[in-house]
Design a protein around this motif. Structure first.
Motif, mmCIF file in Angstrom:
data_model
loop_
_atom_site.group_PDB
_atom_site.id
_atom_site.type_symbol
_atom_site.label_atom_id
_atom_site.label_comp_id
_atom_site.label_asym_id
_atom_site.label_seq_id
_atom_site.Cartn_x
_atom_site.Cartn_y
_atom_site.Cartn_z
ATOM 1 N N UNK A 48 0.646 -1.267 0.076
ATOM 2 C CA UNK A 48 -0.138 -0.127 -0.005
ATOM 3 C C UNK A 48 0.867 1.029 -0.062
ATOM 4 N N UNK A 49 2.000 1.221 -0.322
ATOM 5 C CA UNK A 49 3.040 2.468 -0.455
ATOM 6 C C UNK A 49 3.220 2.751 -1.856
ATOM 7 N N UNK A 50 3.479 3.956 -1.856
ATOM 8 C CA UNK A 50 4.300 4.560 -3.340
ATOM 9 C C UNK A 50 5.551 4.872 -3.132
ATOM 10 N N UNK A 51 6.481 3.862 -3.642
ATOM 11 C CA UNK A 51 7.747 3.996 -3.508
ATOM 12 C C UNK A 51 8.500 4.989 -4.307
ATOM 13 N N UNK A 52 8.855 6.100 -3.603
ATOM 14 C CA UNK A 52 9.758 7.036 -4.381
ATOM 15 C C UNK A 52 11.129 7.058 -4.075
ATOM 16 N N UNK A 53 11.986 6.583 -5.385
ATOM 17 C CA UNK A 53 13.221 6.144 -4.962
ATOM 18 C C UNK A 53 14.188 7.004 -5.989
ATOM 19 N N UNK A 54 14.805 8.178 -5.489
ATOM 20 C CA UNK A 54 15.914 9.065 -6.384
ATOM 21 C C UNK A 54 17.005 8.108 -6.329
ATOM 22 N N UNK A 55 17.730 8.530 -7.408
ATOM 23 C CA UNK A 55 19.225 8.120 -7.273
ATOM 24 C C UNK A 55 19.871 9.429 -6.686
ATOM 25 N N UNK A 56 20.852 9.253 -5.689
ATOM 26 C CA UNK A 56 21.304 10.290 -5.099
ATOM 27 C C UNK A 56 22.165 10.940 -5.939
ATOM 28 N N UNK A 57 22.648 12.373 -5.919
ATOM 29 C CA UNK A 57 23.488 13.123 -6.650
ATOM 30 C C UNK A 57 24.830 12.197 -6.815
ATOM 31 N N UNK A 58 25.342 12.282 -7.965
ATOM 32 C CA UNK A 58 26.777 11.495 -8.245
ATOM 33 C C UNK A 58 26.414 9.820 -8.167
ATOM 34 N N UNK A 59 25.085 9.535 -8.065
ATOM 35 C CA UNK A 59 24.891 8.102 -8.151
ATOM 36 C C UNK A 59 23.741 7.619 -9.305
ATOM 37 N N UNK A 60 24.014 6.523 -9.836
ATOM 38 C CA UNK A 60 23.048 6.158 -10.739
ATOM 39 C C UNK A 60 22.692 6.982 -12.144
ATOM 40 N N UNK A 61 21.355 7.322 -12.219
ATOM 41 C CA UNK A 61 21.115 8.172 -13.226
ATOM 42 C C UNK A 61 21.134 9.527 -13.009
ATOM 43 N N UNK A 62 21.528 10.118 -11.876
ATOM 44 C CA UNK A 62 21.603 11.341 -11.477
ATOM 45 C C UNK A 62 22.917 12.068 -12.013
ATOM 46 N N UNK A 63 22.877 13.421 -11.965
ATOM 47 C CA UNK A 63 24.150 14.203 -12.386
ATOM 48 C C UNK A 63 25.278 13.844 -11.636
ATOM 49 N N UNK A 64 26.438 14.097 -12.210
ATOM 50 C CA UNK A 64 28.135 13.818 -11.507
ATOM 51 C C UNK A 64 28.711 14.667 -11.775
ATOM 52 N N UNK A 65 28.406 15.769 -11.579
ATOM 53 C CA UNK A 65 29.288 17.253 -11.883
ATOM 54 C C UNK A 65 30.586 16.985 -11.130
ATOM 55 N N UNK A 66 31.535 17.644 -11.836
ATOM 56 C CA UNK A 66 32.958 17.738 -11.273
ATOM 57 C C UNK A 66 33.312 18.977 -10.651
ATOM 58 N N UNK A 67 32.343 19.889 -10.711
ATOM 59 C CA UNK A 67 32.506 21.247 -10.020
ATOM 60 C C UNK A 67 32.342 21.609 -8.427
ATOM 61 N N UNK A 68 33.409 21.507 -7.766
ATOM 62 C CA UNK A 68 33.202 21.386 -6.239
ATOM 63 C C UNK A 68 31.854 22.161 -5.700
ATOM 64 N N UNK A 69 31.632 23.323 -6.431
ATOM 65 C CA UNK A 69 30.497 24.200 -5.928
ATOM 66 C C UNK A 69 29.222 23.404 -6.112
ATOM 67 N N UNK A 70 29.123 22.356 -6.676
ATOM 68 C CA UNK A 70 28.007 21.467 -6.817
ATOM 69 C C UNK A 70 27.760 20.732 -5.854
ATOM 70 N N UNK A 71 28.658 20.634 -4.632
ATOM 71 C CA UNK A 71 28.540 19.714 -3.535
ATOM 72 C C UNK A 71 28.805 20.804 -2.208
ATOM 73 N N UNK A 72 27.983 21.499 -1.921
ATOM 74 C CA UNK A 72 28.091 22.385 -0.750
ATOM 75 C C UNK A 72 27.698 21.532 0.519
#
Length: 230
Positions: free
Chosen positions: A34-58
């Protein structure tokens, strides 16, 4: 996955939504319960973006991302669960203002919250010695998992430096019913018993397995369902 009560699921380090929640049937069991499983890929993981700019990781960037997702989906009455890094993120989400009805912290102990600098240093060392780590090295399994998951080591290294510690005195602010859920042989992130004792409204459950293998156990989602539907 599913059309029921919203449940935000945050996966562990070097993993992704598919590996942590879908591959071993957890999302399907949760949907059937009875749940809606909402499953993001965390930043730098899976299909999410993997930026190399340190400013993208506050500082606490994963908390910022989770809160942005909750706002984007207009989640009001929802539950929150995380495994390992996901559990650490979930704790910090609550301390920064998210208010799930119930909270599940899997693969986490007290020392894993306050001792992140030590854990982070271990994984950064594994990344830096990636090509030279052999069987028998303490970093062998971390490196093997990174290879399996095709982790972008540059992005992962930046992310590891953007996770903040949580000290024990802050845990009194987590007042919703909380399940501390851990493999019986998993003490990678410290003592789950000590974590449960430090939380005002927590119960604890053990399932078979180590930190890595407990994710493969049906008992992981079965215990979550038992707690979330109680």
């Amino acid at each position: 996955m599913g059309e029921g009560r919203p449940l935000l699921l945050l996966h562990g380090l070097f993993s992704d939504a598919r590996t942590n929640w879908i591959r071993f049937g957890h999302a399907q069991r949760l949907a059937e319960a009875g749940f809606e499983a909402i499953m993001p890929d965390l930043r730098a993981h899976g299909h999410s973006a993997r930026p190399y700019d340190s400013a993208a990781y506050p500082s606490d960037v994963l908390v910022r991302d989770a809160k942005a997702l909750v706002a984007h989906l207009h989640l009001g009455d929802f539950d929150l669960a995380g495994f390992s890094l996901g559990a650490r993120t979930a704790v910090r989400c609550v301390l920064s203002g998210l208010a799930p009805r119930r909270l599940v912290l899997a693969g986490m102990g007290l020392e894993g919250l306050a001792g992140w600098n030590r854990r982070s240093a271990f994984f950064i060392d594994a990344i830096d010695r990636f090509a030279e780590v052999k069987h028998g090295d303490p970093a062998f399994f971390a490196v093997s998992f990174m290879k399996t998951q095709k982790i972008d080591r540059v992005a992962a290294r930046l992310l590891l430096q953007a996770v903040d510690d949580t000290v024990e005195s802050e845990l009194g602010g987590i007042t919703m019913p909380t399940l501390v859920l851990c493999g019986e042989k998993d003490r990678d992130n410290g003592s789950p018993t000590a974590l449960a004792a430090a939380l005002p409204n927590a119960t604890i459950a053990e399932i078979p397995g180590t930190h890595m293998s407990s994710v493969t156990e049906a008992a992981l989602s079965e215990e979550m369902i038992r707690f979330l539907t109680a």
